[in-house]
Design a protein around this motif. Sequence first.
Motif, PDB file in Angstrom:
ATOM      1  N   SER A  41       0.829  -1.220   0.000  1.00 35.39           N
ATOM      2  CA  SER A  41       0.000   0.000   0.000  1.00 35.39           C
ATOM      3  C   SER A  41       0.857   1.261   0.000  1.00 35.39           C
ATOM      4  O   SER A  41       0.571   2.216  -0.729  1.00 35.39           O
ATOM      5  CB  SER A  41      -0.921   0.007   1.215  1.00 35.39           C
ATOM      6  OG  SER A  41      -1.795  -1.082   1.168  1.00 35.39           O
ATOM      7  N   VAL A  42       1.908   1.265   0.815  1.00 39.88           N
ATOM      8  CA  VAL A  42       2.792   2.431   0.865  1.00 39.88           C
ATOM      9  C   VAL A  42       3.454   2.649  -0.495  1.00 39.88           C
ATOM     10  O   VAL A  42       3.500   3.777  -0.997  1.00 39.88           O
ATOM     11  CB  VAL A  42       3.844   2.264   1.983  1.00 39.88           C
ATOM     12  CG1 VAL A  42       4.958   3.286   1.849  1.00 39.88           C
ATOM     13  CG2 VAL A  42       3.184   2.390   3.345  1.00 39.88           C
ATOM     14  N   CYS A  43       3.947   1.579  -1.090  1.00 36.76           N
ATOM     15  CA  CYS A  43       4.601   1.717  -2.402  1.00 36.76           C
ATOM     16  C   CYS A  43       3.617   2.147  -3.478  1.00 36.76           C
ATOM     17  O   CYS A  43       3.974   2.894  -4.383  1.00 36.76           O
ATOM     18  CB  CYS A  43       5.248   0.401  -2.800  1.00 36.76           C
ATOM     19  SG  CYS A  43       6.697   0.005  -1.823  1.00 36.76           S
TER      20      CYS A  43
ATOM     21  N   PRO B  92       6.835   7.071  -8.508  1.00 38.40           N
ATOM     22  CA  PRO B  92       5.607   7.451  -9.193  1.00 38.40           C
ATOM     23  C   PRO B  92       4.418   6.685  -8.614  1.00 38.40           C
ATOM     24  O   PRO B  92       4.499   5.473  -8.406  1.00 38.40           O
ATOM     25  CB  PRO B  92       5.849   7.062 -10.638  1.00 38.40           C
ATOM     26  CG  PRO B  92       6.854   5.979 -10.581  1.00 38.40           C
ATOM     27  CD  PRO B  92       7.684   6.239  -9.350  1.00 38.40           C
ATOM     28  N   LEU B  93       3.355   7.426  -8.353  1.00 39.52           N
ATOM     29  CA  LEU B  93       2.171   6.831  -7.733  1.00 39.52           C
ATOM     30  C   LEU B  93       1.548   5.795  -8.660  1.00 39.52           C
ATOM     31  O   LEU B  93       1.495   5.972  -9.875  1.00 39.52           O
ATOM     32  CB  LEU B  93       1.153   7.916  -7.397  1.00 39.52           C
ATOM     33  CG  LEU B  93       1.600   8.952  -6.367  1.00 39.52           C
ATOM     34  CD1 LEU B  93       0.503   9.977  -6.142  1.00 39.52           C
ATOM     35  CD2 LEU B  93       1.990   8.287  -5.058  1.00 39.52           C
TER      36      LEU B  93
ATOM     37  N   ALA C 260       7.711  -0.847  -7.160  1.00 37.37           N
ATOM     38  CA  ALA C 260       9.049  -1.254  -7.600  1.00 37.37           C
ATOM     39  C   ALA C 260       9.196  -2.764  -7.460  1.00 37.37           C
ATOM     40  O   ALA C 260       8.553  -3.414  -6.637  1.00 37.37           O
ATOM     41  CB  ALA C 260      10.111  -0.546  -6.773  1.00 37.37           C
ATOM     42  N   SER C 261      10.071  -3.332  -8.256  1.00 37.56           N
ATOM     43  CA  SER C 261      10.250  -4.786  -8.243  1.00 37.56           C
ATOM     44  C   SER C 261      10.774  -5.284  -6.894  1.00 37.56           C
ATOM     45  O   SER C 261      10.436  -6.385  -6.460  1.00 37.56           O
ATOM     46  CB  SER C 261      11.179  -5.219  -9.373  1.00 37.56           C
ATOM     47  OG  SER C 261      12.448  -4.618  -9.212  1.00 37.56           O
TER      48      SER C 261
ATOM     49  N   ILE D 166       9.588  -8.378  -1.806  1.00 38.61           N
ATOM     50  CA  ILE D 166       9.464  -8.505  -0.353  1.00 38.61           C
ATOM     51  C   ILE D 166       8.018  -8.775   0.044  1.00 38.61           C
ATOM     52  O   ILE D 166       7.750  -9.556   0.965  1.00 38.61           O
ATOM     53  CB  ILE D 166      10.039  -7.279   0.399  1.00 38.61           C
ATOM     54  CG1 ILE D 166      10.139  -7.553   1.907  1.00 38.61           C
ATOM     55  CG2 ILE D 166       9.205  -6.059   0.182  1.00 38.61           C
ATOM     56  CD1 ILE D 166      11.115  -8.583   2.299  1.00 38.61           C
ATOM     57  N   VAL D 167       7.063  -8.179  -0.661  1.00 41.63           N
ATOM     58  CA  VAL D 167       5.648  -8.441  -0.381  1.00 41.63           C
ATOM     59  C   VAL D 167       5.332  -9.905  -0.662  1.00 41.63           C
ATOM     60  O   VAL D 167       4.676 -10.581   0.144  1.00 41.63           O
ATOM     61  CB  VAL D 167       4.733  -7.499  -1.197  1.00 41.63           C
ATOM     62  CG1 VAL D 167       3.293  -7.953  -1.149  1.00 41.63           C
ATOM     63  CG2 VAL D 167       4.856  -6.077  -0.684  1.00 41.63           C
TER      64      VAL D 167
END
Length: 89
Positions: free
Chosen positions: A29-31, A37-38, A42-43, A48-49
Amino acid sequence: MAQKKKIELTRLQGIIAVASFTSGVLIASVCLFFIPPLGEIASSAVSIVSELLVLCGAILGVKASYDVKFRKFEAELRDVRDHEIQPTT
């Protein structure tokens, strides 16, 4: 005493699984919504998710598998005990 230890282990597994899932969703959610850019993740954030969500699933899967095997073992012990208690004629 063993039952209390099992309950504590189950609670710990549940806490770790929930924390892992929550952390994964929070990072995604933060990313997605706060880091430019909204709308783009990122990969490294995706990796990590995915690792956190896999950890959550693995913990819950191991717990479920352990619970099934433990219940089967308990049932087998009860059957043996009941068979030994009943006199054979």
